[in-house]
Design a protein around this motif. Structure first.
Motif, PDB file in Angstrom:
ATOM      1  N   GLY A   1       0.858  -1.061  -0.026  1.00 50.29           N
ATOM      2  CA  GLY A   1      -0.124  -0.050  -0.039  1.00 50.29           C
ATOM      3  C   GLY A   1       0.772   1.265   0.050  1.00 50.29           C
ATOM      4  O   GLY A   1       0.612   2.218  -0.818  1.00 50.29           O
ATOM      5  N   ARG A   2       1.857   1.436   0.803  1.00 50.18           N
ATOM      6  CA  ARG A   2       2.743   2.344   0.765  1.00 50.18           C
ATOM      7  C   ARG A   2       3.280   2.691  -0.476  1.00 50.18           C
ATOM      8  O   ARG A   2       3.399   3.827  -1.009  1.00 50.18           O
ATOM      9  N   GLU A   3       3.779   1.581  -1.222  1.00 52.23           N
ATOM     10  CA  GLU A   3       4.411   1.747  -2.536  1.00 52.23           C
ATOM     11  C   GLU A   3       3.398   2.302  -3.676  1.00 52.23           C
ATOM     12  O   GLU A   3       3.575   3.257  -4.605  1.00 52.23           O
ATOM     13  N   HIS A   4       2.252   1.885  -3.363  1.00 51.00           N
ATOM     14  CA  HIS A   4       0.813   2.280  -4.341  1.00 51.00           C
ATOM     15  C   HIS A   4       0.750   3.885  -3.947  1.00 51.00           C
ATOM     16  O   HIS A   4       0.388   4.578  -4.969  1.00 51.00           O
ATOM     17  N   ALA A   5       1.061   4.390  -2.575  1.00 56.88           N
ATOM     18  CA  ALA A   5       0.695   5.600  -2.558  1.00 56.88           C
ATOM     19  C   ALA A   5       2.143   6.722  -3.088  1.00 56.88           C
ATOM     20  O   ALA A   5       1.728   7.662  -3.515  1.00 56.88           O
ATOM     21  N   LEU A   6       3.218   5.878  -2.853  1.00 51.02           N
ATOM     22  CA  LEU A   6       4.449   6.482  -3.758  1.00 51.02           C
ATOM     23  C   LEU A   6       4.223   6.638  -5.026  1.00 51.02           C
ATOM     24  O   LEU A   6       4.376   7.713  -5.701  1.00 51.02           O
ATOM     25  N   ALA A   7       3.886   5.422  -5.609  1.00 44.62           N
ATOM     26  CA  ALA A   7       3.317   5.773  -7.292  1.00 44.62           C
ATOM     27  C   ALA A   7       2.255   6.720  -7.611  1.00 44.62           C
ATOM     28  O   ALA A   7       2.312   7.432  -8.381  1.00 44.62           O
ATOM     29  N   ASP A   8       1.228   6.753  -6.652  1.00 45.79           N
ATOM     30  CA  ASP A   8       0.076   7.742  -6.753  1.00 45.79           C
ATOM     31  C   ASP A   8       0.519   9.050  -6.921  1.00 45.79           C
ATOM     32  O   ASP A   8       0.028   9.933  -7.514  1.00 45.79           O
ATOM     33  N   ALA A   9       1.421   9.208  -5.996  1.00 47.77           N
ATOM     34  CA  ALA A   9       1.584  10.704  -5.696  1.00 47.77           C
ATOM     35  C   ALA A   9       2.726  11.114  -6.837  1.00 47.77           C
ATOM     36  O   ALA A   9       2.794  12.134  -7.387  1.00 47.77           O
ATOM     37  N   LEU A  10       3.442  10.282  -7.376  1.00 46.79           N
ATOM     38  CA  LEU A  10       4.467  10.598  -8.468  1.00 46.79           C
ATOM     39  C   LEU A  10       3.455  10.734  -9.869  1.00 46.79           C
ATOM     40  O   LEU A  10       3.951  11.580 -10.648  1.00 46.79           O
ATOM     41  N   SER A  11       2.664  10.050  -9.873  1.00 49.19           N
ATOM     42  CA  SER A  11       1.627  10.006 -10.983  1.00 49.19           C
ATOM     43  C   SER A  11       0.730  11.424 -11.135  1.00 49.19           C
ATOM     44  O   SER A  11       0.512  11.801 -12.250  1.00 49.19           O
ATOM     45  N   ARG A  12       0.833  12.145 -10.011  1.00 53.52           N
ATOM     46  CA  ARG A  12       0.234  13.213 -10.066  1.00 53.52           C
ATOM     47  C   ARG A  12       1.221  14.457 -10.450  1.00 53.52           C
ATOM     48  O   ARG A  12       0.837  15.552 -10.731  1.00 53.52           O
ATOM     49  N   SER A  13       2.564  14.225 -10.506  1.00 56.89           N
ATOM     50  CA  SER A  13       3.493  14.962 -11.193  1.00 56.89           C
ATOM     51  C   SER A  13       3.479  15.101 -12.716  1.00 56.89           C
ATOM     52  O   SER A  13       3.199  13.965 -13.192  1.00 56.89           O
ATOM     53  N   SER A  14       3.830  16.182 -13.499  1.00 56.84           N
ATOM     54  CA  SER A  14       3.840  15.864 -14.788  1.00 56.84           C
ATOM     55  C   SER A  14       5.249  15.512 -15.393  1.00 56.84           C
ATOM     56  O   SER A  14       6.222  15.447 -14.563  1.00 56.84           O
ATOM     57  N   ASN A  15       5.122  14.980 -16.565  1.00 56.78           N
ATOM     58  CA  ASN A  15       6.366  14.407 -17.130  1.00 56.78           C
ATOM     59  C   ASN A  15       7.123  13.425 -16.540  1.00 56.78           C
ATOM     60  O   ASN A  15       8.259  13.527 -16.532  1.00 56.78           O
ATOM     61  N   VAL A  16       6.116  12.586 -15.735  1.00 59.69           N
ATOM     62  CA  VAL A  16       6.779  11.477 -15.022  1.00 59.69           C
ATOM     63  C   VAL A  16       6.286  10.048 -15.656  1.00 59.69           C
ATOM     64  O   VAL A  16       5.222  10.098 -15.855  1.00 59.69           O
TER      65      VAL A  16
ATOM     66  N   LEU B   1      -0.346  15.368   0.692  1.00 57.80           N
ATOM     67  CA  LEU B   1       0.641  16.116  -0.203  1.00 57.80           C
ATOM     68  C   LEU B   1       0.095  16.934  -1.174  1.00 57.80           C
ATOM     69  O   LEU B   1      -0.624  16.451  -2.210  1.00 57.80           O
ATOM     70  N   THR B   2       0.155  18.275  -1.247  1.00 60.45           N
ATOM     71  CA  THR B   2      -0.328  19.067  -2.265  1.00 60.45           C
ATOM     72  C   THR B   2       0.984  19.864  -3.185  1.00 60.45           C
ATOM     73  O   THR B   2       0.551  20.384  -4.432  1.00 60.45           O
ATOM     74  N   SER B   3       1.981  19.703  -2.676  1.00 64.59           N
ATOM     75  CA  SER B   3       3.223  19.917  -3.464  1.00 64.59           C
ATOM     76  C   SER B   3       3.691  18.776  -4.458  1.00 64.59           C
ATOM     77  O   SER B   3       3.141  17.655  -4.351  1.00 64.59           O
ATOM     78  N   ASP B   4       4.441  19.237  -5.329  1.00 62.52           N
ATOM     79  CA  ASP B   4       4.842  18.411  -6.502  1.00 62.52           C
ATOM     80  C   ASP B   4       5.938  17.280  -5.943  1.00 62.52           C
ATOM     81  O   ASP B   4       6.888  17.426  -5.393  1.00 62.52           O
ATOM     82  N   PHE B   5       5.208  15.812  -5.788  1.00 64.87           N
ATOM     83  CA  PHE B   5       6.274  14.961  -5.258  1.00 64.87           C
ATOM     84  C   PHE B   5       7.474  14.619  -6.302  1.00 64.87           C
ATOM     85  O   PHE B   5       8.535  14.464  -5.539  1.00 64.87           O
ATOM     86  N   ALA B   6       7.520  14.674  -7.376  1.00 67.42           N
ATOM     87  CA  ALA B   6       8.666  14.442  -8.087  1.00 67.42           C
ATOM     88  C   ALA B   6       9.642  15.502  -7.888  1.00 67.42           C
ATOM     89  O   ALA B   6      10.958  15.214  -7.657  1.00 67.42           O
ATOM     90  N   THR B   7       9.189  16.424  -7.662  1.00 65.82           N
ATOM     91  CA  THR B   7      10.202  17.938  -7.413  1.00 65.82           C
ATOM     92  C   THR B   7      10.718  17.695  -6.227  1.00 65.82           C
ATOM     93  O   THR B   7      11.995  17.876  -5.979  1.00 65.82           O
ATOM     94  N   ILE B   8      10.190  17.309  -5.234  1.00 68.92           N
ATOM     95  CA  ILE B   8      10.727  17.086  -3.840  1.00 68.92           C
ATOM     96  C   ILE B   8      11.793  15.695  -4.041  1.00 68.92           C
ATOM     97  O   ILE B   8      13.007  15.905  -3.416  1.00 68.92           O
ATOM     98  N   LEU B   9      11.360  14.683  -4.589  1.00 68.52           N
ATOM     99  CA  LEU B   9      12.531  13.648  -4.868  1.00 68.52           C
ATOM    100  C   LEU B   9      13.845  14.056  -5.419  1.00 68.52           C
ATOM    101  O   LEU B   9      14.879  13.728  -5.092  1.00 68.52           O
TER     102      LEU B   9
END
Ligand code: AMP
Ligand code: GLY
Length: 428
Positions: A10-25, A300-308
């Protein structure tokens, strides 16, 4: 940008879901068993044991992955970050030596003690069962018995709660003696997670997990049955000063790791007992919590890909990280009989789950139908302006599922919160 997500819960589904909200990922994923939620978000899925780090690195390299984000602790312990770095792939998840903050409980306590870091309970490490048993005989107090290595959150026994002195000694002999004995802390638990870029930490909202299998916090420990967080990002039983002290402890741990030559890039999970004298460290994890990741990454409302990317570059600032000022409640559905005798291969049907978010964990999708496996099946996260709203959203969603699964109705309820507030008042 190509990201690799390692892990299949479930944790990794959440990681992937947050990444999928970023553009160009573009998401690639590696997991031991196929998670239908992660698979649906991925360009490609590689089924492989996550600790086979050379195979994982080969896969990442072959697909031109630039960043890897690691969910579970086992690949960190196996050195996945080190191996990926050798291939020029940035890893969000610490190298093996820095991950010892989680994977070696004696290392963690010794680091805290030798750097004079606050919040370290009294402890002693043993490598022989008889020495540890003698210590119990000589000290007439309740202790926490902790196997030194990884146990999936199920290895700790508390005297006065799970075992008496005789039971504690039996357990120590059963696990053959590599053990830390710790002062038993009394208080209320909370978790503070931070994004760490090697040097800087940016905190997330406080969150609380429920480890026990059954309502009212009874029964065996599990990986976590569910978790909640509140709209002000804190809890009524944690003062601003408690929270600041907990965060300062985490900053001191990262500084100590740096001094020892082990910079930490990843998610630092601080589990605290809020005692009469303020927060004490129960343990650190070198990764997101599961289920806590589902709460936090949903908020999380900011861009996860940018954070990473900034974590990997060492340039993360608080301005990069924003969370909705909402409460969240996560409820895991688990197979009937979990954790001792989980009913595997049972059909489950997901009904109308409204506005809640659905995360898959240990579930099989076959011909459009879902079946349980042996571990936690799937989870719902409800969010709302208040804890009650969030709880009701998660509860309605969980109730929509039929089949041989169950969940804890009490997670995120005011009743449970009121008990924690009252307990804290009674000890302070
Ligand atoms: P851990 O595997 O270290 O997360 O521990 C599992 C659970 O044991 C924690 O969530 C706490 O409830 C409890 N625990 C661990 N260490 C202590 C301690 N020193 N005193 C009291 N409870 C503890
Ligand atoms: N939920 C606790 C953990 O992930 O360790």
């Amino acid at each position: 940008m190509k990201f690799l997500v390692v892990g299949g819960g479930g944790r990794e589904h959440a990681l992937a879901d947050a990444l999928s909200r970023s553009s160009n990922v573009e998401i690639y994923s590696v997991m031991g068993k196929k998670n239908p939620g992660i698979a649906a978000l991925s360009t490609d899925v590689y089924i492989c044991d996550e600790t086979e780090i050379h195979r994982v690195a080969d896969y990442a390299e072959a697909n031109g992955v630039e960043y890897a984000v690691i969910g579970p602790e086992a690949p960190l312990e196996a050195g996945i970050a080190d191996t990926l770095a050798e291939r020029g792939i940035a890893c969000i998840g610490p190298r093996k030596e820095a991950a010892r903050i989680e994977t070696d409980k004696a290392f963690c306590r010794n680091l805290m003690r030798s750097h004079g870091i606050d919040g370290c309970p009294g402890y002693q490490a043993f490598h022989d069962p008889e020495g540890a048993c003698r210590y119990i005989d000589e000290h007439d107090v309740n202790l926490a018995i902790k196997p030194i290595g990884l146990t999936g959150g199920k290895g700790v026994k508390i005297m006065g709660e799970h075992v008496d002195a005789a039971g504690a000694k039996n357990y120590i002999r059963e696990i053959k003696g590599d053990v830390v004995l710790e002062e038993r802390l009394i208080g209320e638990e909370f978790t503070l997670l931070a994004f760490v870029d090697g040097e800087h930490l940016v905190p997330m909202p406080l969150v609380q997990d429920h480890k026990r299998a059954y309502e009212g916090d009874v029964g065996p420990n599990t990986g976590g049955m569910g978790s909640y967080s509140m709209e002000d990002h804190s809890f009524p039983f944690v003062t601003d000063d408690d929270r600041d002290r907990a965060f300062a402890i985490m900053e001191a741990v990262i500084a100590a790791l740096n001094k020892e030559g082990h910079p930490f890039i990843g998610f630092l999970y601080g589990q605290f007992m809020n005692t009469a004298n303020g927060p004490q460290v129960i343990e650190f994890n070198a990764r997101f919590g599961d289920p806590e990741a589902m709460n936090l990454l949903s908020l999380l409302t900011s861009d996860f890909a940018t954070i990473l990317v900034k974590m990997a570059a060492g340039t993360l600032t608080p301005a990069d990280v924003t969370f909705a000022h909402k409460a969240s409640v996560c409820k895991y559905l688990v197979p009937e009989g979990y954790p001792d005798k989980p009913q595997e291969g049972k059909l489950l049907t997901i009904g109308d789950y409204g506005d809640a978010k659905l995360f898959f964990a240990n579930v099989t999708l076959d011909n459009g139908k879902y079946y349980t496996q042996t571990s936690r099946t799937l989870a719902f996260v409800g969010m709302g302006d208040t804890l009650q709203e969030a709880e009701q959203q998660a509860e309605r969603a969980a109730a929509s599922v039929s089949g041989a699964v169950r969940y804890r109705h009490d997670i995120g309820t005011m009743d449970v919160l009121d008990k924690r507030i009252a307990h804290m008042r009674s000890i302070r």
